[in-house]
Scaffold this active site. Sequence first.
Site, PDB file in Angstrom:
ATOM      1  N   HIS A  76     -37.247  21.147  48.810  1.00  0.00           N
ATOM      2  CA  HIS A  76     -36.476  22.169  48.087  1.00  0.00           C
ATOM      3  C   HIS A  76     -37.149  22.671  46.816  1.00  0.00           C
ATOM      4  CE1 HIS A  76     -32.515  20.834  50.254  1.00  0.00           C
ATOM      5  NE2 HIS A  76     -33.334  21.497  51.018  1.00  0.00           N
ATOM      6  N   CYS A  85     -42.225  39.434  35.360  1.00  0.00           N
ATOM      7  CA  CYS A  85     -43.527  39.157  35.978  1.00  0.00           C
ATOM      8  C   CYS A  85     -44.582  40.152  35.477  1.00  0.00           C
ATOM      9  CB  CYS A  85     -43.353  39.281  37.496  1.00  0.00           C
ATOM     10  SG  CYS A  85     -44.884  39.222  38.415  1.00  0.00           S
TER      11      CYS A  85
END
Length: 263
Positions: A131, A165
């Site tokens: 995960h 980003c």
Amino acid sequence: MVAELSTQLVAQQQHAVKLLTSAKRICILTGAGISAESGIPTFRDKQTGLWENYRAEDLASPIAFDRDPKMVWSWYQWRRQLVQDKAPNPAHLALAQWQQSIKQSHQHITIITQNVDDLHEQAGAQVTHLHGHLWRNRCHQCDKPYKIEGINKENQYANDELITCPHCAGYIRPDIVWFGEALPVEAWQIAEQAAASCEVFMSIGTSSLVYPAAGLAKLAKQNGAKLIEINPNPTPNTVVDITLAAKAGEVLPILLKDFIKHS
Ligand code: NAD
Ligand code: ZN
């Protein structure tokens, strides 16, 4: 010092040791419960403080992030503050020691975790994460990894401002597999292969509710493995052969001690 098990557990524990000493390949799946004794809350625990009115399952999802990225990012920065000073407990340490101790033998232990903390690694174990990783970030839009630079460690997670980003201006998110997202292909292949080829599958501290990870026990069973579960609470896992209804940090050191004695 190793704690004592209650008498009704001793028989199951001895049966488990017998299976474990005779198995060549052992596959271990861990979940949030193994880190509970380190002070990291599971998803079944009620949240505290600022987040007491939220369910973790409603925040750990791409839908939640698309709807309110600031809220989800703030929650993860809060979780990071909560986890950053936590240390491995006797369960992590026993698994790591066990994995190390059989390196020269005919046995092999594959540890797969659903956890996003790094307590297995801190304990010295080699582990596959299904995960993702709490301490890593990536862009939600273009997927490129993102490293937060130039902030000292103590204050790193106190800042909950969104980051964009540098490549595409998408929002930066934790590198974690959220509910409804696909698992990393390579990690899943390792998990499936280990589950399908082991003789003993051990499920530790997982509610067995989160798929596809919860399906690994069934895959192991279909391929002839015996199943051992360590969890103080009952789970919906119906294919278990041996249930050790105790805390992982109490039962694993005892299991390891007996395993070493009998192998
Ligand atoms: P979960 O929260 O659904 O269930 C935890 C299980 O651990 C429960 O069945 C509980 O009875 C058991 N448990 C509690 N204390 C225990 C102990 N001391 N010893 C053994 N068992 C104990 O967790 P899950 O099944 O791992 O799945 C939920 C998702 O939560 C996963 O995707 C995981 O990534 C995420 N999660 C991770 C962390 C972490 O990285 N530490 C913490 C919370 C949630
Ligand atoms: Zn991007």
